[in-house]
Scaffold this active site. Sequence first.
Site, PDB file in Angstrom:
ATOM      1  N   TYR A  23       0.752  -1.149   0.142  1.00 40.03           N
ATOM      2  CA  TYR A  23       0.037   0.092   0.067  1.00 40.03           C
ATOM      3  C   TYR A  23       0.862   1.428  -0.068  1.00 40.03           C
ATOM      4  O   TYR A  23       0.668   2.137  -0.836  1.00 40.03           O
ATOM      5  CB  TYR A  23      -0.693  -0.096   1.338  1.00 40.03           C
ATOM      6  CG  TYR A  23      -1.903   1.240   1.264  1.00 40.03           C
ATOM      7  CD1 TYR A  23      -3.016   1.432   1.011  1.00 40.03           C
ATOM      8  CD2 TYR A  23      -1.328   2.171   2.511  1.00 40.03           C
ATOM      9  CE1 TYR A  23      -3.887   2.530   1.096  1.00 40.03           C
ATOM     10  CE2 TYR A  23      -1.908   3.249   2.599  1.00 40.03           C
ATOM     11  CZ  TYR A  23      -3.225   3.564   2.048  1.00 40.03           C
ATOM     12  OH  TYR A  23      -4.086   4.578   2.214  1.00 40.03           O
ATOM     13  N   LYS A  27       1.491   4.425  -2.779  1.00 37.42           N
ATOM     14  CA  LYS A  27       0.971   5.839  -2.480  1.00 37.42           C
ATOM     15  C   LYS A  27       2.449   6.641  -2.880  1.00 37.42           C
ATOM     16  O   LYS A  27       2.352   7.956  -3.191  1.00 37.42           O
ATOM     17  CB  LYS A  27       0.759   5.927  -1.005  1.00 37.42           C
ATOM     18  CG  LYS A  27      -0.512   5.324  -0.593  1.00 37.42           C
ATOM     19  CD  LYS A  27      -1.898   6.028  -1.535  1.00 37.42           C
ATOM     20  CE  LYS A  27      -3.126   5.760  -1.120  1.00 37.42           C
ATOM     21  NZ  LYS A  27      -3.859   6.571  -1.847  1.00 37.42           N
TER      22      LYS A  27
END
Length: 301
Positions: free
Chosen positions: A166, A170
Site C-alpha cells: 500500500y 502511495k
Amino acid sequence: MATLDYSDRIIVVTGAGRGIGRAHALLLAARGAAVVVGDLGANIDGSGVDGDDPATQVVGEITAAGGKAVACTADVSTEDGARALVEAAISTFGGLTGVVNNAGIVRTAPFSEVPDEEYQRHLDVHYFGALRVCRAAWPHLLQAESPRIVNTISQAMLGNPGMAHYGGSKGAVFGLTRNLALEGMARGIAVNAIAPGAGTRMAEAAADTLSPEVMEYMRTALLPEHVAPVVAYLLHPSCTVTGEVFNVAGGIVNRLALVNTVGIHDPELTVESVAERFDQIMAITPDAVPQVVAPAQLPVS
Ligand SMILES: NC(=O)c1ccc[n+]([C@@H]2O[C@H](COP(=O)([O-])OP(=O)(O)OC[C@H]3O[C@@H](n4cnc5c(N)ncnc54)[C@H](O)[C@@H]3O)[C@@H](O)[C@H]2O)c1
C-alpha cells in the site's frame, strides 16, 4: 474573509461514494461546484465489488440539498474507466476544472506474505488510477480557467506496519504528483496531494496494525469532514501552490516537506570521511532547504 465560491468549478472526485471522498463531494457541491461522484463500490481490498452503489447514494444526497452532481461507477484503474469519469463531466456539465484522485483500497499483511498480484492491485488503483484519470483530464484542464488536481497519498508511504504494498503504491503517487506539478506549471495546472487520516472503512480495515486507543481516536476525532476543507481550498483558483503535500487529520493541517540538508562537499571523499562527517550529512540545520517544484526548461505537452 469572503466566502470562497465554487459555482464555476466542475470537479471529478474518485472514490466519492464513501469516507473521505464522500466528504469532498458533499462540501464541493454545497459550495456550488458541479461534481462527478465517481465510485465503483469496491471491496475494501479491491478484490471485487460489493454490490452497493454508493456513488448514486451520494448524488441523491447532493441533489436533495439542491446541488449539482452525477454518478459514475467506472473503475479508475482502467483506461476506459478513467475516460468515462472525465466524459461524465464534459457531457453533463460542459467542461472540467478539477480532479480529486481519492479512490483507494487496502489490505494489511507482512511484506513477505504479499503476493505480486496484490502489489499490482494497489498500484492499479492508486498509481495507475491517478495517472489515467489525470491523463484523460489533462487536455480538458489545459482549456480550463485555474485548473487543479489533488491526489491522495498516505503517511504509509513513509512506513507503516504491514503496508509495504500500500505504502509503495502511495509513494508512486507522490512521485507522479511532483512530476505533474512540474509539467503543469507552465500551463497553470496546479497539482498537489494530501495525506489524510480519518476513521473510515479503510481505517477499520487497518485496525490490526493500530492500537485500540488510536482506533478509538480515529473513529471519534478524525472525521472525513475534517479533511475536505483542505482539498476544497487546493481546488480553488485563489490557491496557487503546486507540488506540495499536506497532512490532514482531525483539524490538524501541516506541510510535509522534503528537505535537502546542507551536508558536505569533499571531492576527495573516502569511506572514512563519510563516516567521520556523517552527523553533518544528517543535520537539519536552519539553512536546510525544502525541495520545491521549480519552473524548468521542459517541452510542454
Ligand atoms: N482513512 C484514512 O485514515 C486514510 C489514511 C491515509 C490515506 N487514505 C486514503 O484516502 C483515500 C480515501 O480513503 P477512505 O478512508 O475514505 O476509504 P473508503 O474505503 O471509505 O473509500 C474509498 C472509496 O474508493 C472506492 N474505490 C476503490 N477502488 C476503486 C476503483 N478502482 N474505482 C473507483 N472507486 C474505487 C471504494 O468503492 C470506496 O468507496 C484513499 O486513497 C486512501 O488510501 C486514507
